[in-house]
Design a protein around this motif. Sequence first.
Motif, short mmCIF file in Angstrom:
data_model
loop_
_atom_site.label_atom_id
_atom_site.label_comp_id
_atom_site.label_asym_id
_atom_site.label_seq_id
_atom_site.Cartn_x
_atom_site.Cartn_y
_atom_site.Cartn_z
N SER A 27 0.64 14.99 -2.18
CA SER A 27 1.25 16.11 -1.47
C SER A 27 2.17 15.62 -0.36
O SER A 27 3.29 16.10 -0.20
CB SER A 27 0.15 17.01 -0.90
N ILE A 28 1.70 14.64 0.40
CA ILE A 28 2.50 14.08 1.49
C ILE A 28 3.72 13.34 0.96
O ILE A 28 4.80 13.41 1.54
CB ILE A 28 1.64 13.15 2.37
N THR A 29 3.55 12.65 -0.16
CA THR A 29 4.68 11.93 -0.76
C THR A 29 5.76 12.91 -1.19
O THR A 29 6.95 12.65 -1.02
CB THR A 29 4.20 11.09 -1.95
N MET A 58 -0.82 3.26 -0.51
CA MET A 58 0.19 4.30 -0.28
C MET A 58 0.02 4.91 1.11
O MET A 58 1.00 5.19 1.81
CB MET A 58 0.10 5.41 -1.33
N LEU A 59 -1.22 5.12 1.54
CA LEU A 59 -1.47 5.69 2.87
C LEU A 59 -0.86 4.80 3.94
O LEU A 59 -0.16 5.28 4.83
CB LEU A 59 -2.97 5.85 3.12
N TYR A 60 -1.12 3.52 3.86
CA TYR A 60 -0.67 2.61 4.91
C TYR A 60 0.85 2.39 4.87
O TYR A 60 1.44 2.06 5.88
CB TYR A 60 -1.45 1.30 4.84
N ARG A 61 1.47 2.64 3.72
CA ARG A 61 2.94 2.59 3.66
C ARG A 61 3.55 3.79 4.38
O ARG A 61 4.69 3.74 4.82
CB ARG A 61 3.42 2.52 2.22
N LEU A 62 2.80 4.89 4.48
CA LEU A 62 3.30 6.09 5.16
C LEU A 62 3.14 6.01 6.68
O LEU A 62 3.66 6.84 7.41
CB LEU A 62 2.55 7.32 4.65
N LEU A 63 2.39 5.02 7.15
CA LEU A 63 2.09 4.87 8.58
C LEU A 63 2.90 3.73 9.17
O LEU A 63 3.47 2.92 8.44
CB LEU A 63 0.59 4.63 8.75
N THR A 67 -0.56 -0.90 11.01
CA THR A 67 -1.64 0.03 11.32
C THR A 67 -2.98 -0.50 10.85
O THR A 67 -3.96 -0.50 11.60
CB THR A 67 -1.37 1.42 10.70
N TYR A 68 -3.05 -0.97 9.60
CA TYR A 68 -4.33 -1.44 9.07
C TYR A 68 -4.86 -2.62 9.87
O TYR A 68 -6.04 -2.69 10.20
CB TYR A 68 -4.20 -1.80 7.59
N GLU A 69 -3.98 -3.53 10.23
CA GLU A 69 -4.38 -4.71 11.01
C GLU A 69 -4.89 -4.28 12.39
O GLU A 69 -5.88 -4.82 12.89
CB GLU A 69 -3.21 -5.69 11.15
N MET A 70 -4.24 -3.30 13.00
CA MET A 70 -4.67 -2.79 14.30
C MET A 70 -6.07 -2.18 14.18
O MET A 70 -6.94 -2.41 15.02
CB MET A 70 -3.67 -1.76 14.81
N LEU A 71 -6.31 -1.44 13.12
CA LEU A 71 -7.61 -0.81 12.93
C LEU A 71 -8.70 -1.85 12.69
O LEU A 71 -9.83 -1.68 13.15
CB LEU A 71 -7.55 0.16 11.75
N ALA A 72 -8.36 -2.92 11.97
CA ALA A 72 -9.34 -3.95 11.64
C ALA A 72 -9.82 -4.71 12.88
O ALA A 72 -10.91 -5.28 12.87
CB ALA A 72 -8.75 -4.92 10.62
N LYS A 73 -9.04 -4.69 13.94
CA LYS A 73 -9.42 -5.41 15.16
C LYS A 73 -10.55 -4.73 15.92
O LYS A 73 -11.23 -5.37 16.73
CB LYS A 73 -8.21 -5.56 16.09
N ASP A 74 -10.76 -3.46 15.70
CA ASP A 74 -11.80 -2.73 16.43
C ASP A 74 -12.52 -1.76 15.50
O ASP A 74 -12.33 -0.55 15.56
CB ASP A 74 -11.17 -1.97 17.60
N PRO A 75 -13.39 -2.29 14.62
CA PRO A 75 -14.05 -1.44 13.62
C PRO A 75 -14.82 -0.25 14.18
O PRO A 75 -14.78 0.83 13.58
CB PRO A 75 -14.98 -2.41 12.88
N PRO A 76 -15.52 -0.35 15.33
CA PRO A 76 -16.27 0.83 15.79
C PRO A 76 -15.41 2.05 16.09
O PRO A 76 -15.87 3.18 15.99
CB PRO A 76 -16.97 0.34 17.05
#
Length: 133
Positions: A27-29, A58-63, A67-76
């Motif tokens: 839908s977003i695409t 596909m999600l991370y290509r839209l962001l 983004t994914y690397e930033m999220l991986a740094k702080d899992p909680p």
Amino acid sequence: EVAYGNLGVAQFQRGLVASSFDSWLVSITLNPEFDVPWYNLSSHTRMRGVPPLSYYPMLYRLLPPGTYEMLAKDPPSAHLRLGRLLLERALNCRNCHFREMWQKELKTIDRELNAVLHPQPPPRVVQPLLTLE
């Protein structure tokens, strides 16, 4: 895009969580300015956690890049951060359907994030001294 958004909701209600995620991404695409699937993805990630990069590239290509690397740094706090990012994206769409409600939800996410990032120590309980008379 609306049909895929609605399909995603129906799939989610039937327990087809991965399929619902896929439908919202389609839908977003088709229309990145359709706010509802962005919101649904936000709610999904806050409830179920950060989807793996290998499952949803596909999600991370839209962001924004990284983004994914930033999220991986702080899992909680990753699920809240991604949920916030997706909710902001919904709020920034040209025709935001539920702006006031979603802005309140954004404030709630901010409070939850603050609690995770800056936990408060439990309050000290001071017991009064008992005197024997």
